[in-house]
Write a protein that holds these residues in place. Structure first.
Motif, PDB file in Angstrom:
ATOM      1  N   GLU A  41       0.800  -1.228   0.000  1.00  0.00           N
ATOM      2  CA  GLU A  41       0.000   0.000   0.000  1.00  0.00           C
ATOM      3  C   GLU A  41       0.832   1.276   0.000  1.00  0.00           C
ATOM      4  OE1 GLU A  41      -2.548  -0.684   3.331  1.00  0.00           O
ATOM      5  OE2 GLU A  41      -3.542  -2.344   2.272  1.00  0.00           O
ATOM      6  N   ILE A  42       2.134   1.163  -0.159  1.00  0.00           N
ATOM      7  CA  ILE A  42       2.947   2.383  -0.153  1.00  0.00           C
ATOM      8  C   ILE A  42       3.811   2.470  -1.396  1.00  0.00           C
ATOM      9  CG2 ILE A  42       3.058   2.446   2.374  1.00  0.00           C
ATOM     10  CD1 ILE A  42       6.157   1.749   1.898  1.00  0.00           C
ATOM     11  N   SER A  43       4.329   3.687  -1.608  1.00  0.00           N
ATOM     12  CA  SER A  43       5.341   3.826  -2.651  1.00  0.00           C
ATOM     13  C   SER A  43       6.680   4.026  -1.942  1.00  0.00           C
ATOM     14  CB  SER A  43       5.003   4.981  -3.584  1.00  0.00           C
ATOM     15  OG  SER A  43       5.373   6.179  -2.981  1.00  0.00           O
ATOM     16  N   PRO A  44       7.788   3.653  -2.595  1.00  0.00           N
ATOM     17  CA  PRO A  44       9.076   3.652  -1.912  1.00  0.00           C
ATOM     18  C   PRO A  44       9.466   5.001  -1.311  1.00  0.00           C
ATOM     19  CG  PRO A  44       9.246   2.492  -3.992  1.00  0.00           C
ATOM     20  CD  PRO A  44       7.889   3.091  -3.952  1.00  0.00           C
ATOM     21  N   ASP A  45       9.023   6.113  -1.908  1.00  0.00           N
ATOM     22  CA  ASP A  45       9.472   7.401  -1.333  1.00  0.00           C
ATOM     23  C   ASP A  45       8.956   7.638   0.075  1.00  0.00           C
ATOM     24  OD1 ASP A  45       7.951   7.303  -3.649  1.00  0.00           O
ATOM     25  OD2 ASP A  45       7.517   9.454  -3.576  1.00  0.00           O
ATOM     26  N   GLN A  46       7.972   6.875   0.510  1.00  0.00           N
ATOM     27  CA  GLN A  46       7.527   6.996   1.906  1.00  0.00           C
ATOM     28  C   GLN A  46       8.669   6.665   2.876  1.00  0.00           C
ATOM     29  OE1 GLN A  46       3.593   5.520   2.757  1.00  0.00           O
ATOM     30  NE2 GLN A  46       4.148   4.973   4.859  1.00  0.00           N
ATOM     31  N   LEU A  47       9.643   5.895   2.400  1.00  0.00           N
ATOM     32  CA  LEU A  47      10.746   5.476   3.284  1.00  0.00           C
ATOM     33  C   LEU A  47      11.743   6.603   3.565  1.00  0.00           C
ATOM     34  CD1 LEU A  47      11.538   1.959   1.742  1.00  0.00           C
ATOM     35  CD2 LEU A  47      10.046   2.486   3.677  1.00  0.00           C
ATOM     36  N   THR A  49      11.393   9.565   4.738  1.00  0.00           N
ATOM     37  CA  THR A  49      11.213  10.298   5.994  1.00  0.00           C
ATOM     38  C   THR A  49      11.191   9.370   7.210  1.00  0.00           C
ATOM     39  OG1 THR A  49       8.841  10.179   5.630  1.00  0.00           O
ATOM     40  CG2 THR A  49       9.946  12.217   4.961  1.00  0.00           C
ATOM     41  N   GLU A  50      11.402   8.088   6.957  1.00  0.00           N
ATOM     42  CA  GLU A  50      11.318   7.106   8.039  1.00  0.00           C
ATOM     43  C   GLU A  50      12.596   7.092   8.873  1.00  0.00           C
ATOM     44  OE1 GLU A  50       8.842   5.436   9.609  1.00  0.00           O
ATOM     45  OE2 GLU A  50       8.247   4.691   7.637  1.00  0.00           O
ATOM     46  N   GLY A  51      12.468   7.007  10.209  1.00  0.00           N
ATOM     47  CA  GLY A  51      13.642   6.912  11.069  1.00  0.00           C
ATOM     48  C   GLY A  51      14.003   5.467  11.381  1.00  0.00           C
ATOM     49  N   HIS A  52      13.044   4.734  11.954  1.00  0.00           N
ATOM     50  CA  HIS A  52      13.288   3.348  12.349  1.00  0.00           C
ATOM     51  C   HIS A  52      12.187   2.455  11.790  1.00  0.00           C
ATOM     52  CE1 HIS A  52      15.747   5.515  15.232  1.00  0.00           C
ATOM     53  NE2 HIS A  52      16.482   4.434  15.272  1.00  0.00           N
ATOM     54  N   ALA A  53      12.580   1.383  11.139  1.00  0.00           N
ATOM     55  CA  ALA A  53      11.571   0.501  10.538  1.00  0.00           C
ATOM     56  C   ALA A  53      12.010  -0.957  10.613  1.00  0.00           C
ATOM     57  CB  ALA A  53      11.341   0.886   9.070  1.00  0.00           C
ATOM     58  N   LEU A  54      11.030  -1.815  10.776  1.00  0.00           N
ATOM     59  CA  LEU A  54      11.237  -3.255  10.642  1.00  0.00           C
ATOM     60  C   LEU A  54      10.504  -3.699   9.380  1.00  0.00           C
ATOM     61  CD1 LEU A  54      10.524  -4.413  14.328  1.00  0.00           C
ATOM     62  CD2 LEU A  54      12.722  -3.801  13.276  1.00  0.00           C
ATOM     63  N   PHE A  55      11.071  -4.674   8.694  1.00  0.00           N
ATOM     64  CA  PHE A  55      10.438  -5.239   7.498  1.00  0.00           C
ATOM     65  C   PHE A  55      10.276  -6.736   7.737  1.00  0.00           C
ATOM     66  CE2 PHE A  55      12.557  -1.417   6.164  1.00  0.00           C
ATOM     67  CZ  PHE A  55      11.725  -0.853   5.209  1.00  0.00           C
ATOM     68  N   VAL A  56       9.046  -7.197   7.700  1.00  0.00           N
ATOM     69  CA  VAL A  56       8.764  -8.622   7.889  1.00  0.00           C
ATOM     70  C   VAL A  56       8.160  -9.100   6.564  1.00  0.00           C
ATOM     71  CG1 VAL A  56       7.575 -10.344   9.285  1.00  0.00           C
ATOM     72  CG2 VAL A  56       8.274  -8.173  10.333  1.00  0.00           C
ATOM     73  N   VAL A  57       8.957  -9.854   5.798  1.00  0.00           N
ATOM     74  CA  VAL A  57       8.540 -10.142   4.421  1.00  0.00           C
ATOM     75  C   VAL A  57       8.741 -11.607   4.046  1.00  0.00           C
ATOM     76  CG1 VAL A  57       8.996  -7.796   3.591  1.00  0.00           C
ATOM     77  CG2 VAL A  57      10.829  -9.488   3.490  1.00  0.00           C
ATOM     78  N   SER A  58       7.816 -12.135   3.288  1.00  0.00           N
ATOM     79  CA  SER A  58       7.967 -13.493   2.765  1.00  0.00           C
ATOM     80  C   SER A  58       8.474 -13.433   1.328  1.00  0.00           C
ATOM     81  CB  SER A  58       6.640 -14.251   2.841  1.00  0.00           C
ATOM     82  OG  SER A  58       5.676 -13.634   2.027  1.00  0.00           O
TER      83      SER A  58
END
Ligand code: FMN
Length: 155
Positions: A41-47, A49-58
């Protein structure tokens, strides 16, 4: 107010989403506000402004992202983002019976790092029975996050 942490997930049959939800509960228990977001549901440019993120991906297909995350991932690959604000960690779900085990988690990690994002913790690559691998990863990443976010709050 934006949250301290965003937990992005990419899933087909819900395993990654359920672990992302567990991570959100773990964060909240530590007083860290965390938002869950589907990468579909997002486009990469949302990242940016991100400070801390976890990615849980299959991983699906032949080492590919979940089908509804393909647009996000191909846009990310084609972009030239500055992600130097972003600190992240990745939990991958896969199955060793497939030739490209955890391919999407690996590619995403490489891509984020190539845009200047800082890996906070070693990428986890879980097999079909992912519970123990998840518990270990959670026990490792959260003390680091708690420390980082507490330092930021007092800075
Ligand atoms: C059709 C299909 C293709 C898959 N392809 C891969 C693959 O290429 N590499 C891998 O490591 N796991 C692969 N898997 C395993 C899934 O990543 C694993 O079942 C995961 O737990 C699914 O998580 P999800 O419910 O969040 O999508 C595949 C599974 C299926 C059913």
């Amino acid at each position: 107010m934006s949250s301290d942490l965003t937990i992005y997930f990419g899933t087909v049959t819900g395993n990654a989403e359920s672990l992302a939800f567990r991570a959100q509960e773990r964060a909240q228990a530590a007083g860290i506000s965390a938002t869950l977001v589907n990468l579909a549901e997002i486009s990469p440019d949302q990242l940016i402004t991100e400070g801390h993120a976890l990615f849980v991906v299959s991983t699906w297909g032949d080492g590919e992202p979940p089908m509804d995350v393909e647009t996000f991932y191909y846009d990310l690959e084609a972009s030239d983002l500055d992600l130097s604000n972003l600190s992240y960690a990745i939990f991958g779900l896969g199955d060793r019976d497939y030739p490209i085990f955890n391919g999407f988690a690996r590619n995403l990690d490489e891509r984020l790092a190539s845009f200047g994002a800082q890996a906070l913790y070693e990428r986890a690559e879980a097999d079909v029975f992912f519970d123990d691998t998840y518990a270990e990863w959670e026990a490792g990443i959260f003390p680091l996050l708690e420390e980082r976010l507490a330092l930021l709050a007092t800075a």
